[in-house]
Design a protein around this motif. Structure first.
Motif, PDB file in Angstrom:
ATOM      1  N   GLU A 216      58.515 -51.938 -52.069  1.00 52.79           N
ATOM      2  CA  GLU A 216      58.372 -53.288 -52.625  1.00 52.79           C
ATOM      3  C   GLU A 216      58.797 -53.359 -54.083  1.00 52.79           C
ATOM      4  O   GLU A 216      59.214 -54.396 -54.557  1.00 52.79           O
ATOM      5  N   THR A 217      58.660 -52.244 -54.803  1.00 51.33           N
ATOM      6  CA  THR A 217      58.972 -52.277 -56.232  1.00 51.33           C
ATOM      7  C   THR A 217      60.368 -51.745 -56.539  1.00 51.33           C
ATOM      8  O   THR A 217      60.918 -52.029 -57.591  1.00 51.33           O
ATOM      9  N   ASP A 218      60.912 -50.974 -55.637  1.00 49.01           N
ATOM     10  CA  ASP A 218      62.222 -50.374 -55.907  1.00 49.01           C
ATOM     11  C   ASP A 218      63.052 -50.341 -54.623  1.00 49.01           C
ATOM     12  O   ASP A 218      62.801 -49.537 -53.731  1.00 49.01           O
ATOM     13  N   GLU A 219      64.048 -51.220 -54.575  1.00 50.73           N
ATOM     14  CA  GLU A 219      64.918 -51.360 -53.391  1.00 50.73           C
ATOM     15  C   GLU A 219      65.548 -50.028 -52.969  1.00 50.73           C
ATOM     16  O   GLU A 219      65.835 -49.813 -51.800  1.00 50.73           O
ATOM     17  N   ARG A 220      65.763 -49.174 -53.963  1.00 50.98           N
ATOM     18  CA  ARG A 220      66.470 -47.932 -53.637  1.00 50.98           C
ATOM     19  C   ARG A 220      65.681 -47.047 -52.676  1.00 50.98           C
ATOM     20  O   ARG A 220      66.242 -46.224 -51.976  1.00 50.98           O
ATOM     21  N   GLU A 242      54.307 -42.488 -42.998  1.00 53.39           N
ATOM     22  CA  GLU A 242      52.946 -42.259 -43.492  1.00 53.39           C
ATOM     23  C   GLU A 242      52.620 -43.225 -44.624  1.00 53.39           C
ATOM     24  O   GLU A 242      53.491 -43.576 -45.413  1.00 53.39           O
ATOM     25  N   GLY A 243      51.383 -43.675 -44.696  1.00 56.15           N
ATOM     26  CA  GLY A 243      50.948 -44.479 -45.844  1.00 56.15           C
ATOM     27  C   GLY A 243      51.332 -45.946 -45.777  1.00 56.15           C
ATOM     28  O   GLY A 243      51.451 -46.602 -46.805  1.00 56.15           O
ATOM     29  N   VAL A 244      51.527 -46.476 -44.568  1.00 58.97           N
ATOM     30  CA  VAL A 244      51.865 -47.898 -44.424  1.00 58.97           C
ATOM     31  C   VAL A 244      50.594 -48.733 -44.629  1.00 58.97           C
ATOM     32  O   VAL A 244      49.613 -48.565 -43.910  1.00 58.97           O
ATOM     33  N   GLU A 245      50.626 -49.598 -45.633  1.00 56.75           N
ATOM     34  CA  GLU A 245      49.443 -50.399 -45.973  1.00 56.75           C
ATOM     35  C   GLU A 245      49.675 -51.899 -45.830  1.00 56.75           C
ATOM     36  O   GLU A 245      48.750 -52.649 -45.555  1.00 56.75           O
ATOM     37  N   THR A 246      50.895 -52.342 -46.078  1.00 51.08           N
ATOM     38  CA  THR A 246      51.130 -53.792 -46.149  1.00 51.08           C
ATOM     39  C   THR A 246      52.023 -54.294 -45.016  1.00 51.08           C
ATOM     40  O   THR A 246      52.746 -53.512 -44.376  1.00 51.08           O
ATOM     41  N   GLN A 247      51.989 -55.612 -44.811  1.00 52.67           N
ATOM     42  CA  GLN A 247      52.840 -56.252 -43.804  1.00 52.67           C
ATOM     43  C   GLN A 247      54.315 -56.022 -44.118  1.00 52.67           C
ATOM     44  O   GLN A 247      55.101 -55.727 -43.222  1.00 52.67           O
ATOM     45  N   GLU A 248      54.656 -56.142 -45.400  1.00 55.06           N
ATOM     46  CA  GLU A 248      56.058 -55.957 -45.783  1.00 55.06           C
ATOM     47  C   GLU A 248      56.553 -54.545 -45.446  1.00 55.06           C
ATOM     48  O   GLU A 248      57.659 -54.370 -44.931  1.00 55.06           O
ATOM     49  N   GLN A 249      55.700 -53.558 -45.711  1.00 58.71           N
ATOM     50  CA  GLN A 249      56.071 -52.172 -45.368  1.00 58.71           C
ATOM     51  C   GLN A 249      56.232 -52.021 -43.854  1.00 58.71           C
ATOM     52  O   GLN A 249      57.195 -51.423 -43.377  1.00 58.71           O
ATOM     53  N   LEU A 250      55.298 -52.602 -43.114  1.00 55.58           N
ATOM     54  CA  LEU A 250      55.361 -52.491 -41.654  1.00 55.58           C
ATOM     55  C   LEU A 250      56.620 -53.174 -41.112  1.00 55.58           C
ATOM     56  O   LEU A 250      57.291 -52.620 -40.225  1.00 55.58           O
ATOM     57  N   ASP A 251      56.935 -54.355 -41.623  1.00 56.55           N
ATOM     58  CA  ASP A 251      58.127 -55.075 -41.165  1.00 56.55           C
ATOM     59  C   ASP A 251      59.387 -54.233 -41.368  1.00 56.55           C
ATOM     60  O   ASP A 251      60.250 -54.170 -40.494  1.00 56.55           O
ATOM     61  N   PHE A 252      59.448 -53.586 -42.516  1.00 56.69           N
ATOM     62  CA  PHE A 252      60.609 -52.744 -42.815  1.00 56.69           C
ATOM     63  C   PHE A 252      60.700 -51.563 -41.837  1.00 56.69           C
ATOM     64  O   PHE A 252      61.768 -51.250 -41.309  1.00 56.69           O
ATOM     65  N   ILE A 253      59.568 -50.934 -41.586  1.00 58.51           N
ATOM     66  CA  ILE A 253      59.491 -49.804 -40.651  1.00 58.51           C
ATOM     67  C   ILE A 253      59.921 -50.222 -39.248  1.00 58.51           C
ATOM     68  O   ILE A 253      60.651 -49.503 -38.555  1.00 58.51           O
ATOM     69  N   LYS A 254      59.480 -51.406 -38.833  1.00 52.43           N
ATOM     70  CA  LYS A 254      59.827 -51.902 -37.493  1.00 52.43           C
ATOM     71  C   LYS A 254      61.311 -52.229 -37.399  1.00 52.43           C
ATOM     72  O   LYS A 254      61.953 -51.953 -36.385  1.00 52.43           O
ATOM     73  N   GLN A 255      61.819 -52.807 -38.480  1.00 55.73           N
ATOM     74  CA  GLN A 255      63.241 -53.146 -38.532  1.00 55.73           C
ATOM     75  C   GLN A 255      64.105 -51.887 -38.349  1.00 55.73           C
ATOM     76  O   GLN A 255      65.147 -51.932 -37.719  1.00 55.73           O
TER      77      GLN A 255
END
Ligand code: C2E
Ligand code: MG
Ligand code: MG
Ligand code: MG
Length: 283
Positions: A216-220, A242-255
């Protein structure tokens, strides 16, 4: 070689006492009795298929209750490693996981359990043999006629493979032949060459939570995770985020179609009873 291997290990054990702060020395003193005093407990953190939210894996994580306090494994594992106590503690952990596997079998469920292995447990030929023998012994005492080794994943770190030692390779290959899965924990944090992924018998990579939590803080960091996904696909390795906490992180992982997620978004590590209650309700 076994010789240089043994020397590293000796230097590591030898660094002990002088460098210790008072707190470390005190913890070390009490850690010696933690098993006998029944102060250690294993927690289990479910690992979820993000498409179905089904739990099909879990990681065993040590907890130390001491003096009315809870001491974090990030604090006491390094002490256990420096003093060599990690060997005995590791054996205790694997015995507990074997009990858990029996308990889950009797619920007619199938869960694969991850166990953290310290590099120290593999650092001499003697310790490697001890690991193998104690693991076989405890598996055979499970009461299960044919122990399901495929329901065990050993989580090792890159540092174990840094020197690409033949003895470590042989031990991992042997365990894998039994059916045990080998996973690289905290992948990407170990500063080691990637060639071990091709040269060593490995099944799985766990993307370290440091990468996940920075997307979320660094696109790279997204680009970095994408590269890990594509590499693991090419090498036919399975992946855990590991360490998925937020919806945004989960969405990225699913994508990215990462098939397994471990993180507070779904579950925190929990005691045995709680874990078994959740598993038994699962379809
Ligand atoms: P690890 O093997 O990388 O385990 C994952 C750590 O991430 C665990 O910390 C877990 O509670 C934490 N975690 C999982 N999901 C999240 C999340 O969404 N957010 C955050 N902030 N954290 C999350 P824990 O339980 O404190 O363990 C720390 C480390 O201690 C482990 O890192 C592992 O290296 C070591 N450890 C734990 N149990 C054992 C053991 O039985 N043997 C050995 N050798 N090491 C162990
Ligand atoms: Mg781990
Ligand atoms: Mg990890
Ligand atoms: Mg870690």
């Amino acid at each position: 070689s076994a010789k240089s291997n043994g020397r590293n290990c000796f230097e590591y054990f030898n660094q002990t006492i002088q460098l210790e702060t008072e707190r470390t020395a005190k913890l070390h003193y009490h850690l010696k009795n933690a098993i006998i005093l029944n102060e250690l407990e294993l927690y289990f953190q479910p690992i979820v298929d993000p498409n179905t939210t089904e739990i099909n894996k879990a990681e065993a994580l040590l907890r130390w209750h001491h003096d009315g306090q809870f001491i974090s494994p990030d604090e006491f594992i390094p002490i256990a490693e420096k003093s060599g106590l990690i060997v005995e503690i590791g054996e205790w952990v694997r015995a507990e996981v074997v009990k858990m596997i029996s308990a889950v079998q009797s619920l007619n469920k199938s869960i694969c359990f991850s166990i953290n292995v310290s590099t120290i447990e593999f650092c001499t030929n003697e310790l490697q043999n001890r690991f193998l023998q104690s693991f076989e012994k405890v598996s055979q005492s499970s009461g299960l006629s044919d122990f399901p080794y495929h329901l065990v994943t050993l989580e090792i770190t890159e540092s174990l493979m840094m020197n690409q030692q033949q003895a470590v390779y042989d031990l991992l290959a042997l365990l894998r032949k039994r059916g045990v899965n080998i996973s690289i924990d905290d992948f990407g944090t170990g500063y080691s060459s990637l060639s071990y992924l091709v040269n060593f018998p490995v099944d799985q990579i766990k993307i370290d939570k440091a990468f996940i939590q920075q997307i979320e803080t660094d696109e790279r960091h997204k680009a970095l995770i994408e590269a890990i996904v594509s590499m693991s696909n090419s090498l036919d390795l399975s992946l855990v985020a590991e360490g998925v906490e937020t919806q945004e992180q989960l969405d990225f992982i699913k994508q990215l179609k990462i098939p397994a997620v471990q993180g507070y978004y779904y579950y925190k590590p929990m005691p045995t009873d709680e874990f078994l209650a959740i598993i038994s309700q699962q379809e």
